[in-house]
Design a protein around this motif. Structure first.
Motif, PDB file in Angstrom:
ATOM      1  N   UNK A 129     -73.781  81.329 -37.125  1.00 23.68           N
ATOM      2  CA  UNK A 129     -73.727  82.535 -37.946  1.00 23.68           C
ATOM      3  C   UNK A 129     -73.147  83.707 -37.152  1.00 23.68           C
ATOM      4  N   UNK A 130     -72.325  84.527 -37.809  1.00 25.39           N
ATOM      5  CA  UNK A 130     -71.777  85.737 -37.208  1.00 25.39           C
ATOM      6  C   UNK A 130     -72.928  86.684 -36.884  1.00 25.39           C
ATOM      7  N   UNK A 131     -72.956  87.275 -35.700  1.00 27.01           N
ATOM      8  CA  UNK A 131     -74.031  88.209 -35.376  1.00 27.01           C
ATOM      9  C   UNK A 131     -74.110  89.355 -36.395  1.00 27.01           C
ATOM     10  N   UNK A 132     -75.330  89.788 -36.687  1.00 26.60           N
ATOM     11  CA  UNK A 132     -75.545  90.809 -37.710  1.00 26.60           C
ATOM     12  C   UNK A 132     -74.840  92.125 -37.393  1.00 26.60           C
ATOM     13  N   UNK A 133     -74.800  92.501 -36.138  1.00 22.65           N
ATOM     14  CA  UNK A 133     -74.173  93.782 -35.780  1.00 22.65           C
ATOM     15  C   UNK A 133     -72.691  93.775 -36.100  1.00 22.65           C
ATOM     16  N   UNK A 134     -72.001  92.671 -35.794  1.00 26.58           N
ATOM     17  CA  UNK A 134     -70.573  92.570 -36.114  1.00 26.58           C
ATOM     18  C   UNK A 134     -70.354  92.578 -37.622  1.00 26.58           C
ATOM     19  N   UNK A 135     -71.234  91.891 -38.361  1.00 27.01           N
ATOM     20  CA  UNK A 135     -71.122  91.876 -39.817  1.00 27.01           C
ATOM     21  C   UNK A 135     -71.325  93.281 -40.386  1.00 27.01           C
ATOM     22  N   UNK A 188     -67.373  86.766 -45.349  1.00 22.94           N
ATOM     23  CA  UNK A 188     -68.628  86.694 -44.604  1.00 22.94           C
ATOM     24  C   UNK A 188     -69.352  88.033 -44.650  1.00 22.94           C
ATOM     25  N   UNK A 189     -68.623  89.109 -44.433  1.00 20.57           N
ATOM     26  CA  UNK A 189     -69.233  90.447 -44.469  1.00 20.57           C
ATOM     27  C   UNK A 189     -69.752  90.761 -45.870  1.00 20.57           C
ATOM     28  N   UNK A 190     -68.997  90.386 -46.897  1.00 19.42           N
ATOM     29  CA  UNK A 190     -69.431  90.639 -48.271  1.00 19.42           C
ATOM     30  C   UNK A 190     -70.712  89.858 -48.584  1.00 19.42           C
ATOM     31  N   UNK A 191     -70.764  88.604 -48.143  1.00 17.48           N
ATOM     32  CA  UNK A 191     -71.968  87.800 -48.371  1.00 17.48           C
ATOM     33  C   UNK A 191     -73.176  88.396 -47.661  1.00 17.48           C
ATOM     34  N   UNK A 192     -72.960  88.880 -46.436  1.00 18.68           N
ATOM     35  CA  UNK A 192     -74.055  89.494 -45.690  1.00 18.68           C
ATOM     36  C   UNK A 192     -74.515  90.778 -46.388  1.00 18.68           C
ATOM     37  N   UNK A 193     -73.575  91.574 -46.899  1.00 22.55           N
ATOM     38  CA  UNK A 193     -73.925  92.780 -47.659  1.00 22.55           C
ATOM     39  C   UNK A 193     -74.775  92.416 -48.867  1.00 22.55           C
ATOM     40  N   UNK A 194     -74.384  91.390 -49.587  1.00 20.33           N
ATOM     41  CA  UNK A 194     -75.125  90.934 -50.767  1.00 20.33           C
ATOM     42  C   UNK A 194     -76.509  90.421 -50.375  1.00 20.33           C
ATOM     43  N   UNK A 195     -76.573  89.654 -49.300  1.00 14.24           N
ATOM     44  CA  UNK A 195     -77.851  89.111 -48.817  1.00 14.24           C
ATOM     45  C   UNK A 195     -78.807  90.248 -48.442  1.00 14.24           C
ATOM     46  N   UNK A 233     -64.890  91.349 -36.627  1.00 11.30           N
ATOM     47  CA  UNK A 233     -65.963  91.495 -37.601  1.00 11.30           C
ATOM     48  C   UNK A 233     -66.145  90.251 -38.452  1.00 11.30           C
ATOM     49  N   UNK A 234     -65.452  89.186 -38.147  1.00  9.56           N
ATOM     50  CA  UNK A 234     -65.519  87.990 -38.975  1.00  9.56           C
ATOM     51  C   UNK A 234     -64.641  88.163 -40.204  1.00  9.56           C
ATOM     52  N   UNK A 235     -64.782  87.245 -41.139  1.00 10.61           N
ATOM     53  CA  UNK A 235     -63.962  87.329 -42.347  1.00 10.61           C
ATOM     54  C   UNK A 235     -64.582  88.327 -43.322  1.00 10.61           C
ATOM     55  N   UNK A 236     -63.759  88.835 -44.220  1.00  7.39           N
ATOM     56  CA  UNK A 236     -64.241  89.764 -45.225  1.00  7.39           C
ATOM     57  C   UNK A 236     -65.265  89.131 -46.146  1.00  7.39           C
ATOM     58  N   UNK A 287     -83.553  93.878 -40.795  1.00 11.27           N
ATOM     59  CA  UNK A 287     -82.745  92.744 -41.254  1.00 11.27           C
ATOM     60  C   UNK A 287     -83.571  91.461 -41.300  1.00 11.27           C
ATOM     61  N   UNK A 288     -83.368  90.646 -42.337  1.00  6.43           N
ATOM     62  CA  UNK A 288     -84.092  89.370 -42.408  1.00  6.43           C
ATOM     63  C   UNK A 288     -83.581  88.409 -41.336  1.00  6.43           C
TER      64      UNK A 288
END
Length: 159
Positions: free
Chosen positions: A34-40, A68-75, A63-66, A20-21
């Motif tokens: 920032x939401x921790x990567x594992x939760x995302x 946020x998770x979508x943005x992390x997936x895209x990132x 898991x935070x908001x959806x 992970x970056x």
């Protein structure tokens, strides 16, 4: 009791975390933490497993908001994390002799078309023109007024 499939084990997390970056916070105006990567990641896996909409991801699960998770997936997709993880897991399976190559299938959807597909010609019409509308009132060709022309009134007197 079985563990939910979206819960990331410590063993799997140890493989994923180095891929992970690292995103540092800004010094000035750092904004929200920032939401921790594992939760995302667990939120991403929950959405993918259940098939719910990103916006319907329950915050109660932690898991935070959806979004946020979508943005992390895209990132992570743009950073090439998923491709590197796939290669890593394949290498580990290959080393352990866990891949059964007799059941492997080559899928053309994963092959790049280097020059692109040739453009197909536009489909030609097989009928000369469409039929006149059966629901419109009878009007003369080129006129929007029944009978062909508007009646002469004080405001539309001919000049």
């Amino acid at each position: 009791m079985a563990v939910a499939p979206w819960i990331v084990s410590d063993e799997l997390w140890a493989l994923i975390e180095p891929l992970l970056p690292v995103k540092g916070r800004r010094f000035r105006y750092p904004g929200r933490k920032r939401l921790p990567d594992r939760e995302a990641l667990q939120g991403i896996l929950f959405v993918l497993h259940t098939g719910i909409s990103w916006t319907h991801l329950p915050r109660e699960l932690g898991f935070g908001s959806g979004v946020t998770c979508w943005r992390r997936l895209d990132e992570w997709q743009k950073a090439g994390v998923w491709e590197r993880l796939h290669e890593l897991l394949l290498a580990r399976l290959r080393a352990a002799g866990e891949i059964e190559w007799s059941r492997a299938v080559a899928d053309a959807s994963h092959v790049q078309a280097k020059r692109g597909a040739p453009r197909r010609a536009r489909a030609r019409l097989i009928e000369p023109e469409t039929a006149p509308s059966t629901i419109s009132s009878s009007t003369r060709a080129g006129s929007r007024w029944p009978g062909g022309s508007r009646a002469v009134t004080a405001t539309t007197a001919p000049s």
